[in-house]
Design a protein around this motif. Sequence first.
Motif, PDB file in Angstrom:
ATOM      1  N   GLY A  66       8.524 -16.686   7.794  1.00 21.40           N
ATOM      2  CA  GLY A  66       8.990 -17.570   6.625  1.00 21.40           C
ATOM      3  C   GLY A  66       7.982 -17.857   5.488  1.00 21.40           C
ATOM      4  O   GLY A  66       8.398 -18.129   4.442  1.00 21.40           O
ATOM      5  N   ARG A  67       6.625 -17.267   5.753  1.00 19.33           N
ATOM      6  CA  ARG A  67       5.661 -17.344   4.673  1.00 19.33           C
ATOM      7  C   ARG A  67       5.176 -16.127   4.371  1.00 19.33           C
ATOM      8  O   ARG A  67       4.716 -16.099   3.141  1.00 19.33           O
ATOM      9  CB  ARG A  67       4.625 -18.485   5.256  1.00 19.33           C
ATOM     10  N   PHE A  68       5.026 -15.240   5.311  1.00 18.52           N
ATOM     11  CA  PHE A  68       4.263 -14.047   5.073  1.00 18.52           C
ATOM     12  C   PHE A  68       5.407 -12.790   5.106  1.00 18.52           C
ATOM     13  O   PHE A  68       6.463 -12.986   5.904  1.00 18.52           O
ATOM     14  CB  PHE A  68       3.159 -13.805   6.118  1.00 18.52           C
ATOM     15  N   ALA A  69       5.097 -11.704   4.119  1.00 22.19           N
ATOM     16  CA  ALA A  69       5.977 -10.723   4.378  1.00 22.19           C
ATOM     17  C   ALA A  69       5.262  -9.359   4.209  1.00 22.19           C
ATOM     18  O   ALA A  69       4.485  -9.221   3.310  1.00 22.19           O
ATOM     19  CB  ALA A  69       7.037 -10.843   3.003  1.00 22.19           C
ATOM     20  N   MET A  70       5.531  -8.680   5.154  1.00 23.19           N
ATOM     21  CA  MET A  70       4.890  -7.290   5.247  1.00 23.19           C
ATOM     22  C   MET A  70       5.721  -6.186   4.514  1.00 23.19           C
ATOM     23  O   MET A  70       7.081  -6.134   4.688  1.00 23.19           O
ATOM     24  CB  MET A  70       4.543  -6.887   6.608  1.00 23.19           C
ATOM     25  N   SER A  71       5.217  -5.409   3.659  1.00 25.51           N
ATOM     26  CA  SER A  71       5.799  -4.170   3.115  1.00 25.51           C
ATOM     27  C   SER A  71       5.085  -3.136   2.966  1.00 25.51           C
ATOM     28  O   SER A  71       3.757  -3.015   3.244  1.00 25.51           O
ATOM     29  CB  SER A  71       6.479  -4.568   1.729  1.00 25.51           C
ATOM     30  N   SER A  72       5.671  -1.787   2.676  1.00 24.38           N
ATOM     31  CA  SER A  72       4.780  -0.836   2.524  1.00 24.38           C
ATOM     32  C   SER A  72       5.527   0.240   1.389  1.00 24.38           C
ATOM     33  O   SER A  72       6.573   0.126   1.056  1.00 24.38           O
ATOM     34  CB  SER A  72       4.612  -0.013   3.872  1.00 24.38           C
ATOM     35  N   ASP A  73       4.610   0.995   0.884  1.00 26.36           N
ATOM     36  CA  ASP A  73       4.770   2.019  -0.246  1.00 26.36           C
ATOM     37  C   ASP A  73       4.559   3.404   0.159  1.00 26.36           C
ATOM     38  O   ASP A  73       3.378   3.743   0.225  1.00 26.36           O
ATOM     39  CB  ASP A  73       4.592   1.647  -1.579  1.00 26.36           C
ATOM     40  N   THR A  74       5.620   4.283   0.784  1.00 26.15           N
ATOM     41  CA  THR A  74       5.080   5.328   1.327  1.00 26.15           C
ATOM     42  C   THR A  74       4.443   6.307   0.185  1.00 26.15           C
ATOM     43  O   THR A  74       3.864   7.240   0.352  1.00 26.15           O
ATOM     44  CB  THR A  74       6.254   6.123   2.167  1.00 26.15           C
ATOM     45  N   ASN A  75       5.125   6.318  -0.997  1.00 28.77           N
ATOM     46  CA  ASN A  75       4.755   7.078  -2.264  1.00 28.77           C
ATOM     47  C   ASN A  75       3.288   6.946  -2.723  1.00 28.77           C
ATOM     48  O   ASN A  75       2.543   7.826  -3.007  1.00 28.77           O
ATOM     49  CB  ASN A  75       5.646   6.797  -3.154  1.00 28.77           C
ATOM     50  N   LYS A  76       2.946   5.587  -2.366  1.00 33.83           N
ATOM     51  CA  LYS A  76       1.359   5.274  -3.054  1.00 33.83           C
ATOM     52  C   LYS A  76       0.602   5.283  -1.586  1.00 33.83           C
ATOM     53  O   LYS A  76      -0.499   4.916  -1.567  1.00 33.83           O
ATOM     54  CB  LYS A  76       1.393   4.035  -3.303  1.00 33.83           C
ATOM     55  N   ASN A  77       0.998   5.419  -0.287  1.00 33.40           N
ATOM     56  CA  ASN A  77       0.521   5.211   0.960  1.00 33.40           C
ATOM     57  C   ASN A  77      -0.370   3.931   0.828  1.00 33.40           C
ATOM     58  O   ASN A  77      -1.433   3.698   1.089  1.00 33.40           O
ATOM     59  CB  ASN A  77      -0.926   6.275   1.098  1.00 33.40           C
ATOM     60  N   MET A  78       0.342   2.862   0.609  1.00 28.65           N
ATOM     61  CA  MET A  78       0.134   1.475   0.565  1.00 28.65           C
ATOM     62  C   MET A  78       0.657   0.583   1.514  1.00 28.65           C
ATOM     63  O   MET A  78       1.827   0.643   1.745  1.00 28.65           O
ATOM     64  CB  MET A  78      -0.097   0.921  -0.797  1.00 28.65           C
ATOM     65  N   VAL A  79       0.099  -0.178   2.279  1.00 31.85           N
ATOM     66  CA  VAL A  79       0.735  -1.624   3.024  1.00 31.85           C
ATOM     67  C   VAL A  79       0.174  -2.659   2.399  1.00 31.85           C
ATOM     68  O   VAL A  79      -0.808  -2.956   2.139  1.00 31.85           O
ATOM     69  CB  VAL A  79       0.395  -1.309   4.475  1.00 31.85           C
TER      70      VAL A  79
END
Length: 120
Positions: A66-79
């Motif tokens: 509820g406080r943290f959120a993980m995401s990623s952008d495969t186009n930019k190779n970023m997490v």
Amino acid sequence: QVQLVESGGGLVQSGGSLRLSCTVSISMYSLNTMAWYRQAPGKERELVAEQISGRHTTTYAEFVKGRFAMSSDTNKNMVYLQMNSLQPDDTAAYYCYVDQLYLGNKRTYWGQGTQVTVSS
């Protein structure tokens, strides 16, 4: 060899927010697991959040739900790890982690860590 570079750590007041970033040196489509861990002084490293290839969900530790959120952008190779409502107990070094499955073996990689300090 996979290289991971974290950024975005710093000093923040209790209740504040930070967004951590992890640059991955290879295509993320080759990864099995992407995760964030943290380690506070005198404590063991613990899982914060992880995503496993093929599973369209993110698993979070109870203490960040509820406080943290993980995401990623495969186009930019970023997490990313968006951290909200930070508390002093969140003070730790945060590490980006990935692994690959190759011929039945797991190859694991860690970033160098980025320090997050939350003041009360």
